[in-house]
Design an enzyme around this catalytic site. Structure first.
Site, PDB file in Angstrom:
ATOM      1  CG  HIS A   1      -1.927  -1.044   1.542  1.00  0.00           C
ATOM      2  ND1 HIS A   1      -2.923  -1.212  -0.006  1.00  0.00           N
ATOM      3  CD2 HIS A   1      -2.326  -2.195   2.318  1.00  0.00           C
ATOM      4  CE1 HIS A   1      -3.574  -2.200   0.443  1.00  0.00           C
ATOM      5  NE2 HIS A   1      -3.322  -2.705   1.562  1.00  0.00           N
TER       6      HIS A   1
ATOM      7  CG  ASP B   1      -3.208  -8.463   0.523  1.00  0.00           C
ATOM      8  OD1 ASP B   1      -2.445  -8.828   1.460  1.00  0.00           O
ATOM      9  OD2 ASP B   1      -4.127  -7.569   0.381  1.00  0.00           O
TER      10      ASP B   1
ATOM     11  CG  HIS C   1      -7.225  -5.360   1.258  1.00  0.00           C
ATOM     12  ND1 HIS C   1      -6.519  -6.432   2.259  1.00  0.00           N
ATOM     13  CD2 HIS C   1      -8.542  -5.303   1.655  1.00  0.00           C
ATOM     14  CE1 HIS C   1      -7.709  -6.560   3.131  1.00  0.00           C
ATOM     15  NE2 HIS C   1      -8.592  -5.822   2.988  1.00  0.00           N
TER      16      HIS C   1
ATOM     17  CG  ASP D   1      -5.358 -10.066   3.101  1.00  0.00           C
ATOM     18  OD1 ASP D   1      -5.128 -10.602   1.938  1.00  0.00           O
ATOM     19  OD2 ASP D   1      -5.250  -9.046   3.429  1.00  0.00           O
TER      20      ASP D   1
END
Length: 311
Positions: free
Chosen positions: A134, A166, A168, A251
């Protein structure tokens, strides 16, 4: 609120792996500064020390005002307590004693993995913490401080593809390589338009220079079938790269507290096979995964699947 990005994540992963462990070697800042602005690196290195010296009440560096584009910011702030908002873009990515040391060591882990693969190894797994995908060129957030995967991709050189699985969107990696068609950046993630981090980015129409960026979104509640279809599509798109960097978050698992996806252990194993079947020199860099009971076994499944595809 209690954090989910905690040191125990790495201990849980290491406890689940039966693998040769190679300690990270220190590296200079050249590879780091190739993807991050020097001002960000300098700030992160001294942020806690400066905050502590100012005698502030909070036991973490907490941003409270942000250099939002709507302000028309012209000068950096003078106040210690305002400086975080020049570099941080959220309020959940705090800095405390040891944050810089951990983040900088994670970069060395990723670079050591690159060294191994550029040497004699066909692949290496970088057990990094904190995660990094990120972090943009000039800003940090999303429980990330330095972009380990981006540093690894740049250090590889040549035609590299970053495959981010991931849950996200890897908004930081996308931003860093947005204008660099030599690095393909692809991400499979839960739809930010359905209310998931990073909210403002990660949509399919973000394609970068000459189509070098690819975002494949899956709906909340998606399981193995939908997620693996996107992983296969992304792997096929990246097949012409000379080397692969995998942003390995687990995740997307059913039961993980940070995403609404429902990928099973079998799904993660198949994802490892898909990436391994590309047959490219590969560095897998740890990103998310926040259920301490499952993060280790799920990372193991990915790596076993990768190994099966190579055997």
């Amino acid at each position: 609120m209690p954090a989910t990005e905690v040191p125990e994540r790495i201990e849980a992963i290491r406890a689940a792996l039966d693998a040769r462990v190679v300690p990270a070697e220190p590296h200079g800042d050249d590879a780091l500064l190739a993807v991050h602005d020097a001002a960000l690196v300098e700030y992160l290195e001294g942020a806690w020390r400066e905050w502590e010296a100012a005698g502030l009440e909070q036991d973490r560096v907490v941003p409270y005002v942000f250099a939002h584009e709507a302000l028309g910011v012209r000068k950096p702030p003078a106040a210690v307590w305002a400086k975080p908002g020049l570099f941080a873009y959220d309020t959940m990515t705090l800095i405390g004693p040891g944050t810089w040391e951990a983040a900088r060591a994670a970069v060395d882990v990723a670079l050591t993995a690159v060294d191994l693969v550029r040497g004699a190894e066909p692949a290496a797994y970088a057990c990094c913490r904190p995660p990094g995908h990120h972090v943009t060129r000039r800003g940090y957030g999303g429980s990330c401080y330095l972009n380990n995967a981006a540093v690894a991709a740049k250090a590889f050189g040549g035609r590299v593809a970053v495959v981010d699985i991931d849950a996200h969107h890897g908004n930081g990696t996308q931003e860093i390589f947005w204008d660099d068609p030599s690095v393909l950046v692809g991400s499979v993630h839960v739809d930010p338009g359905a209310g998931w981090f990073p909210h403002f980015l990660g949509f399919p129409d973000e394609t970068g220079v000459d189509g070098s960026n690819r975002n494949l979104v899956v709906a909340p509640g998606s399981g193995d079938a939908e997620w693996l279809e996107a992983v296969r599509e992304l792997a096929g798109w990246a097949r012409d790269a000379e080397a692969i960097v995998v942003s390995l978050g687990v995740d997307a698992a059913e039961g993980d507290p940070e995403s609404p996806l429902r990928v099973t252990a079998a799904g993660f194993r198949e994802a490892g096979r898909i990436v391994g079947a590309l047959g490219r020199p590969t560095v897998l860099v740890q990103e998310g995964g926040y259920d301490l009971a499952t993060i280790g076994p799920l990372v193991r499944e990915v790596l076993l699947g990768f190994e099966e595809a190579r055997s």
